[in-house]
Design a protein around this motif. Structure first.
Motif, PDB file in Angstrom:
ATOM      1  N   SER A   6      21.066  42.138  32.628  1.00 51.62           N
ATOM      2  CA  SER A   6      21.211  43.362  31.834  1.00 51.62           C
ATOM      3  C   SER A   6      19.884  44.087  31.651  1.00 51.62           C
ATOM      4  CB  SER A   6      21.761  42.978  30.459  1.00 51.62           C
ATOM      5  OG  SER A   6      20.967  41.936  29.903  1.00 51.62           O
ATOM      6  N   SER A  41      17.027  45.023  25.228  1.00 55.39           N
ATOM      7  CA  SER A  41      15.717  45.256  24.620  1.00 55.39           C
ATOM      8  C   SER A  41      14.887  43.980  24.580  1.00 55.39           C
ATOM      9  CB  SER A  41      15.898  45.782  23.188  1.00 55.39           C
ATOM     10  OG  SER A  41      16.358  44.741  22.345  1.00 55.39           O
ATOM     11  N   GLY A  95      22.382  45.983  21.958  1.00 56.24           N
ATOM     12  CA  GLY A  95      23.786  45.604  21.784  1.00 56.24           C
ATOM     13  C   GLY A  95      24.453  45.090  23.043  1.00 56.24           C
ATOM     14  N   THR A  96      23.680  44.466  23.938  1.00 53.90           N
ATOM     15  CA  THR A  96      24.277  43.907  25.161  1.00 53.90           C
ATOM     16  C   THR A  96      24.578  42.414  25.039  1.00 53.90           C
ATOM     17  OG1 THR A  96      22.188  43.269  26.183  1.00 53.90           O
ATOM     18  CG2 THR A  96      22.942  45.524  26.576  1.00 53.90           C
ATOM     19  N   GLY A  97      24.243  41.834  23.899  1.00 53.67           N
ATOM     20  CA  GLY A  97      24.446  40.392  23.708  1.00 53.67           C
ATOM     21  C   GLY A  97      25.891  40.002  23.978  1.00 53.67           C
ATOM     22  N   GLY A 136      19.435  45.268  18.922  1.00 48.57           N
ATOM     23  CA  GLY A 136      18.598  45.941  19.907  1.00 48.57           C
ATOM     24  C   GLY A 136      19.479  46.902  20.671  1.00 48.57           C
ATOM     25  N   ALA A 162      20.074  42.411  12.788  1.00 50.62           N
ATOM     26  CA  ALA A 162      19.271  43.235  13.683  1.00 50.62           C
ATOM     27  C   ALA A 162      20.074  43.524  14.943  1.00 50.62           C
ATOM     28  CB  ALA A 162      17.974  42.515  14.049  1.00 50.62           C
ATOM     29  N   ASN A 175      15.816  40.100  23.823  1.00 46.44           N
ATOM     30  CA  ASN A 175      15.374  39.005  24.686  1.00 46.44           C
ATOM     31  C   ASN A 175      14.701  37.901  23.870  1.00 46.44           C
ATOM     32  OD1 ASN A 175      14.125  41.202  27.365  1.00 46.44           O
ATOM     33  ND2 ASN A 175      16.192  40.680  26.758  1.00 46.44           N
ATOM     34  N   SER A 224      16.143  34.939  26.205  1.00 47.78           N
ATOM     35  CA  SER A 224      16.887  35.264  27.414  1.00 47.78           C
ATOM     36  C   SER A 224      16.212  34.742  28.666  1.00 47.78           C
ATOM     37  CB  SER A 224      17.039  36.778  27.528  1.00 47.78           C
ATOM     38  OG  SER A 224      17.824  37.248  26.466  1.00 47.78           O
TER      39      SER A 224
HETATM   40  C1  LIG Z   1      26.131  42.698  32.115  1.00 49.84           C
HETATM   41  C2  LIG Z   1      25.328  41.761  31.281  1.00 49.84           C
HETATM   42  C3  LIG Z   1      24.537  40.829  31.923  1.00 49.84           C
HETATM   43  C4  LIG Z   1      23.773  39.935  31.176  1.00 49.84           C
HETATM   44  N1  LIG Z   1      22.973  39.049  31.831  1.00 49.84           N
HETATM   45  C5  LIG Z   1      22.195  38.216  31.139  1.00 49.84           C
HETATM   46  C6  LIG Z   1      21.337  37.295  31.825  1.00 49.84           C
HETATM   47  O1  LIG Z   1      21.277  37.249  33.038  1.00 49.84           O
HETATM   48  N2  LIG Z   1      20.583  36.456  31.073  1.00 49.84           N
HETATM   49  C7  LIG Z   1      20.613  36.485  29.716  1.00 49.84           C
HETATM   50  O2  LIG Z   1      19.908  35.704  29.110  1.00 49.84           O
HETATM   51  N3  LIG Z   1      21.404  37.343  29.052  1.00 49.84           N
HETATM   52  C8  LIG Z   1      22.194  38.204  29.720  1.00 49.84           C
HETATM   53  N4  LIG Z   1      23.002  39.078  29.033  1.00 49.84           N
HETATM   54  C9  LIG Z   1      23.043  39.033  27.570  1.00 49.84           C
HETATM   55  C10 LIG Z   1      22.120  40.043  26.856  1.00 49.84           C
HETATM   56  O3  LIG Z   1      21.841  41.149  27.668  1.00 49.84           O
HETATM   57  C11 LIG Z   1      20.829  39.395  26.398  1.00 49.84           C
HETATM   58  O4  LIG Z   1      21.109  38.437  25.424  1.00 49.84           O
HETATM   59  C12 LIG Z   1      19.807  40.406  25.827  1.00 49.84           C
HETATM   60  O5  LIG Z   1      18.574  39.757  25.588  1.00 49.84           O
HETATM   61  C13 LIG Z   1      20.259  41.038  24.549  1.00 49.84           C
HETATM   62  O6  LIG Z   1      19.413  42.137  24.257  1.00 49.84           O
HETATM   63  P1  LIG Z   1      19.891  43.330  23.349  1.00 49.84           P
HETATM   64  O7  LIG Z   1      18.748  44.222  23.133  1.00 49.84           O
HETATM   65  O8  LIG Z   1      21.093  43.930  23.914  1.00 49.84           O
HETATM   66  O9  LIG Z   1      20.219  42.529  22.023  1.00 49.84           O
HETATM   67  P2  LIG Z   1      21.450  42.709  21.028  1.00 49.84           P
HETATM   68  O10 LIG Z   1      22.716  42.422  21.700  1.00 49.84           O
HETATM   69  O11 LIG Z   1      21.316  43.985  20.323  1.00 49.84           O
HETATM   70  O12 LIG Z   1      21.120  41.530  20.015  1.00 49.84           O
HETATM   71  C14 LIG Z   1      21.139  40.201  20.439  1.00 49.84           C
HETATM   72  C15 LIG Z   1      20.651  39.298  19.300  1.00 49.84           C
HETATM   73  O13 LIG Z   1      19.309  39.584  19.037  1.00 49.84           O
HETATM   74  C16 LIG Z   1      19.099  39.901  17.691  1.00 49.84           C
HETATM   75  N5  LIG Z   1      18.024  40.899  17.686  1.00 49.84           N
HETATM   76  C17 LIG Z   1      17.964  42.058  18.369  1.00 49.84           C
HETATM   77  N6  LIG Z   1      16.793  42.669  18.153  1.00 49.84           N
HETATM   78  C18 LIG Z   1      16.094  41.877  17.316  1.00 49.84           C
HETATM   79  C19 LIG Z   1      14.812  41.968  16.711  1.00 49.84           C
HETATM   80  N7  LIG Z   1      13.992  42.985  16.933  1.00 49.84           N
HETATM   81  N8  LIG Z   1      14.417  40.955  15.903  1.00 49.84           N
HETATM   82  C20 LIG Z   1      15.218  39.899  15.658  1.00 49.84           C
HETATM   83  N9  LIG Z   1      16.430  39.781  16.196  1.00 49.84           N
HETATM   84  C21 LIG Z   1      16.873  40.755  17.012  1.00 49.84           C
HETATM   85  C22 LIG Z   1      20.433  40.368  17.208  1.00 49.84           C
HETATM   86  O14 LIG Z   1      20.578  40.183  15.821  1.00 49.84           O
HETATM   87  C23 LIG Z   1      21.373  39.505  17.990  1.00 49.84           C
HETATM   88  O15 LIG Z   1      21.517  38.269  17.364  1.00 49.84           O
HETATM   89  C24 LIG Z   1      23.804  39.979  29.768  1.00 49.84           C
HETATM   90  C25 LIG Z   1      24.602  40.926  29.130  1.00 49.84           C
HETATM   91  C26 LIG Z   1      25.355  41.806  29.864  1.00 49.84           C
HETATM   92  C27 LIG Z   1      26.183  42.802  29.151  1.00 49.84           C
END
Ligand SMILES: Cc1cc2nc3c(=O)[nH]c(=O)nc-3n(C[C@H](O)[C@H](O)[C@H](O)COP(=O)(O)OP(=O)(O)OC[C@H]3O[C@@H](n4cnc5c(N)ncnc54)[C@H](O)[C@@H]3O)c2cc1C
Lengths: 434, 491
Positions: free
Chosen positions: B142, B147, B80-82, B78, B76, B151, B156
């Motif tokens: 982020s 998404s 893509g900021t992970g 979301g 999956a 989270n 998160s």
């Molecule tokens: C500049 C920056 C700052 C950040 N700061 C923080 C912070 O302060 N605290 C923090 O905790 N994180 C932080 N992060 C990390 C990241 O943003 C978090 O982990 C965020 O929750 C990921 O969300 P995403 O939608 O980008 O998930 P993605 O990167 O797309 O996916 C993350 C994980 O979630 C899974 N996933 C996504 N959607 C679903 C779904 N619907 N069902 C099941 N699994 C799913 C994916 O398979 C993957 O394993 C930061 C990242 C960046 C780039």
């Protein structure tokens, strides 16, 4: 060979007496392992010989859930009751599962720290010792102050478990923030001892507020909705927002505030004045609260839980339900429950409450009340569980009648089958007859 | 772990999906698929065999059912900021992208709930709730792009989870599609649903138990008062001591963040945040709650900082000044790009009381290896974000930086901490799990996986380095395997 001799090689064992029966189901022996290793040896032997094991802390909530299908061994956690660590600067403590909550509270008080969980089984159980830490976790004990600190499941940051096959495992850790690996602590919180034996728990602590105040208001029924809405929407950040509603009586609403010296009293006075406004409660009082009446007066829902309670309905073994609803649905839930003779107590700020019906109520009336309340809570986004009841009521209910609709039940069966495939741990006690 | 054969699995699956889903949701073009090759951790890249831009929970169920039938893994994604490679695709698998599931179904202030699709951006929830006086408490840095589904999967946190907790405490119910394609609801809108807390177990499971398709979230009332202050110190030792003293005074601030000299330098270069000149560390403390309480707490914090020899203490008097204080902190990660061409964002946790010692040891490692490390951390809960600086063009520099980054994790483990506080294990840290946990711990966690995903199709290879196959370990103990207990059949 007797079970006693078989198990004696693993830990301290004694024959069970009448008082060791689990919700009416007699046990053969009581085993008292003193470590995770002893627990492991004990469980391994029990699994190998098909013996059913029920974990007991102080036994204060052992009647909760369904009676187990069978019990061979009562596994007592009392020999695992030590405080392993209280890391003051980290606001974290680790203790054996058998640690009594009352003792933990005492041990932490020196640092003015507390595990924010309200023991609704105060005065119950063996030697009237109330809940143990392990028992509280296993039942996800929930009280008024979860509004402040979250439910117990959010305070458990690490666990040591022993599986039915003897595997000793740890999950989480001793830091508050930690996302490494699955959170098995949450999985076993509220699992009623049916997945694994919890031998040690690490919890997050909170500083004790310097000052605690309560504001009580007797609210006429017609005004319950606006009063609760007003409190929920307020910016008071209360530590508790509880109600106590008896059939035919005004509803008592209590707000607990905690904070700095002086400021808490001022906030309580302001709130009391606010609530006394026409259209709201009409009459509210702020009281100093050195004795934590938030626990003792407002939550007399577990039989014997409230030494100072005068509620006649808690005598004997009442039917005890947990009832939940969305916040705006609480007035309706209270009304339906009261209309069926139930007294409702609990957190109106969280939406998790308990309802009791006195023991002498005829079984059909109890069942009707349960059905009515369940229909109401289902419509209000919540659930109704028959946590405890007199034997006649319990035997008139099947698992579905006890637990109500359980979202995700099939997955839960698969989880149980993975963790305890031989159904060694409290068979039949939990949802779906697991 | 999976026995997928790319030549048979994907083509057969694709053929099946073409009959079930509209064409425009299936991304087969290699160049387009390539754009999904990495998440926020760009060091790892894998082009997924197929990308599906799902438009409904039913789409997700269709895809997962097909994956199960053809034994094709899925991941999956979301936004893509992970930062741990959690959404790193599988070369022979399907990437299920939720970015089109952006409906914010409802905000019900009176119930303190919001119901959202998984692709909804974190900040959008708070924005929708704000007019009603509420917000969604988990606030990763982020939050403008990540998404809710991400989270949930990462559990998160953010600067404010010191007081308000992580995502797990703010999700009441989830609709999920399990790896066999079943749609299941975990939890209820009210707390304490009957049964095992599968919701609690799903949150933070990094996409390895299924795909969340809808979430019911808890909204938090906006505080009556927010006060933000900043103190400059000679070094992180004093800043750390001030942090401990604030906690010891019984104050639970909304946030408590420290930046060290190098991080301050970077932030100044990037956003000229005007932090105290020459400070070896700054401490940002935010207090919120009822106005009457916050004022008293602010006074205490001021006094404590002075006692700990703060060289400067500022309090924001309005929202603009507050934003000014946060600007440096929030820009810190990106700002490091100003002082170093490349950097690794690390995420580890130590008990708060071990912070000074760990920081000193980190300083020694850094000096020893000649690798600069900038530190930004959530001091209140001991969550470190060391930024390991390097220049990939310099020979051997990348390797040295990775080594230092790994040594920092070992430090965290040695001090009783964790290898991740919020970014997750993902693909990046799976190999560290055996350093933090015993084999029995990992095997036990695997039991949960086997209940949800017996075929190991959900985000394989993440979190756990080499999981056992489900059913590989005998789960039932037989009397025959036990030491002889002659005559046990007597009872
Ligand atoms: C500049 C920056 C700052 C950040 N700061 C923080 C912070 O302060 N605290 C923090 O905790 N994180 C932080 N992060 C990390 C990241 O943003 C978090 O982990 C965020 O929750 C990921 O969300 P995403 O939608 O980008 O998930 P993605 O990167 O797309 O996916 C993350 C994980 O979630 C899974 N996933 C996504 N959607 C679903 C779904 N619907 N069902 C099941 N699994 C799913 C994916 O398979 C993957 O394993 C930061 C990242 C960046 C780039």
């Amino acid at each position: 060979m007797t079970i006693e001799r078989l198990l004696a090689a693993t830990c301290a064992v004694r024959p069970a007496g009448d008082e060791d029966a689990v919700d009416g189901v007699p046990s053969q022996v009581v085993a008292r392992p003193a470590s995770a290793q002893e627990t492991s040896a004990l469980l391994r032997t029990c699994s190998a010989h098909g013996l059913a094991v029920v974990v007991r802390g102080h036994g204060s909530k052992l009647g909760w859930g369904r009676p187990p299908e069978r019990v061979d061994v009562v596994l007592e956690t009392g020999a695992m009751a030590q405080l392993v660590e209280h890391s003051r600067g980290d606001l974290v403590a680790t203790a054996g599962a058998g640690m009594p909550l009352s003792r933990l509270r005492h041990l932490l008080a020196g640092a003015r720290h507390e595990l924010v969980v309200d023991d609704l089984a105060v005065g119950r159980g063996t030697t009237a010792g109330g809940s143990t830490l392990g028992g509280a976790v296993a039942t996800n004990l929930s009280g008024p102050r979860r509004l402040r600190a979250g439910p117990l499941r959010d305070l458990v940051i690490g666990v040591r478990l022993v599986l039915a096959d003897g595997t000793v495992a740890r999950a989480g850790g001793k830091v508050v923030k930690n996302v490494a690996g699955y959170d098995l602590g949450k999985l076993v919180t509220g699992s009623f001892g049916t997945l694994a034996v919890i031998t040690e728990v690490t919890v997050r602590l909170h500083p004790e507020p310097s000052e605690v105040r309560q504001v009580h208001a007797l609210v006429p029924r017609g005004r319950l909705a606006p009063v609760l809405a007003h409190l929920v929407a307020g910016q008071l950040a209360p530590h508790t927002l509880d109600l106590h509603a008896r059939p035919g009586k005004d509803v008592r609403v209590s707000v607990g505030l905690g904070g700095g010296p002086g400021s808490t009293q001022r906030r309580a006075d302001l709130l009391a004045a606010e609530l006394s406004a026409p259209g709201l409660a009409g009459d509210a009082v702020a009281v100093a609260d050195p004795e934590r009446t938030d626990l003792q007066e407002v939550a007399p829902v577990v039989p014997g839980a409230a030494p100072r309670s005068t509620d006649e309905e808690v005598a004997g073994r009442p039917t005890l339900l947990t009832v939940t609803a969305r916040l705006s649905g609480i007035p309706e839930l209270v009304q339906v429950a009261n209309d069926h003779g139930l007294t409702v107590t609990g957190s109106a700020g969280v939406g998790a409450l308990r309802a009791t019906l006195p023991e002498p109520t005829p079984v059909p009336a109890v069942l009707e009340a349960v059905a009515a309340v369940r229909a109401a809570t289902t419509g209000l986004g919540g659930s109704t569980v028959v946590l405890d009841a007199p034997p006649a009521v319990k035997s008139a209910l099947d698992p579905a009648g006890t637990w109500g609709p359980v979202p995700g039940l099939e997955l839960m069966r698969r989880v149980k089958a993975q963790f305890d495939p031989g159904r060694t741990l409290a068979p039949g006690r939990f949802v779906g007859g697991l | 772990m999976t026995q997928t054969d790319a030549r048979t699995g994907i083509p057969a699956l694709l053929q099946e999906l073409r009959g079930l889903l509209p064409d425009h949701v299936l991304v087969t073009d290699p160049a387009e698929r390539e754009t999904y090759a990495c998440d926020g951790l760009a060091a790892y890249r894998v082009r997924p065999a197929l990308v599906v831009l799902v438009e409904s929970a039913d789409h997700v169920a269709q895809v997962l059912r097909s994956c199960a039938r053809h034994h094709v893994p899925f991941v999956a994604r979301g936004s893509g900021t992970g930062l741990s490679g959690g959404a790193l695709p599988h070369a022979d698998g399907v990437l299920v992208v939720t970015s089109r599931l952006r409906t914010l179904h409802e905000v019900r202030a009176q119930d303190q709930r919001a119901v959202v699709d998984p692709g909804v951006v974190n900040l959008a929830v708070s924005k929708a709730a704000h007019p009603h006086g509420y917000y969604f408490a988990p606030d990763p840095s982020s939050q403008q792009i990540c998404s809710v589904g991400g989270n949930v999967a990462e559990n998160s946190g953010g600067a404010h989870c010191l007081k308000y907790g992580f995502t797990a405490g703010h999700v009441l119910s989830l609709e999920v599609v399990t790896p066999d394609g079943e749609q299941v609801t975990l939890g209820t809108e009210a707390p304490d649903p009957p049964g095992y807390d599968l919701l609690g177990a799903f949150v933070g499971s990094e996409g390895t138990l299924g795909v969340a398709t809808r979430a019911t979230l808890r909204l938090t009332r906006l505080p009556e008062e927010v006060r933000t202050c900043l103190a400059g110190f000679a070094s992180t030792d004093e800043a750390g001591a001030a942090t401990s003293a604030i906690i010891a005074a019984g104050i639970v601030p909304a946030a408590m963040e420290i930046m060290d000299a190098l991080a301050i330098e970077a932030a100044e270069a990037a956003v000229s945040c005007g932090y105290p000149e020459g400070a070896g560390a700054v401490l940002v403390v935010e207090l919120d709650g009822p106005a009457l309480e916050v004022e008293g707490e602010l006074e205490q914090v001021r006094r404590i900082c002075r006692e700990q020899r703060a060289v400067e203490f500022r309090t924001a008097t309005d929202a603009a000044e507050r934003a000014e204080i946060w600007r440096g902190r929030k820009s810190a990660f990106a700002a490091v790009g100003r002082i170093s061409p490349d950097y690794i964002v690390q995420d580890g946790v130590v008990p708060r009381t071990a912070l000074p010692e760990v920081l000193r040891e980190m300083g020694r490692i850094s000096a020893d290896r000649g690798v600069r490390v900038a530190n930004v951390f959530h001091a209140g809960d001991g969550n470190l974000h060391p930024l390991v600086l390097f220049d990939a063009d310099e020979e051997g520099a990348t390797g040295r930086a990775e080594e230092v980054s790994g040594m920092i994790l070992d430090l965290c483990i040695a001090h009783g901490g964790s290898i991740t506080g919020e970014h997750g294990v993902g693909a990046d840290k799976a190999r560290y799990m055996p350093r933090m946990f015993e084999p029995a711990d990992l095997d036990t966690m695997q039991l949960l996986r086997c209940a949800f995903d017996p075929d190991g199709l959900a985000n394989p290879g993440k979190i756990y380095p080499t999981p056992r196959m489900c059913g590989e370990r005998p789960r039932v103990v037989h009397a025959a395997d036990e030491p002889a207990v002659g005559g046990a059949e007597v009872f």
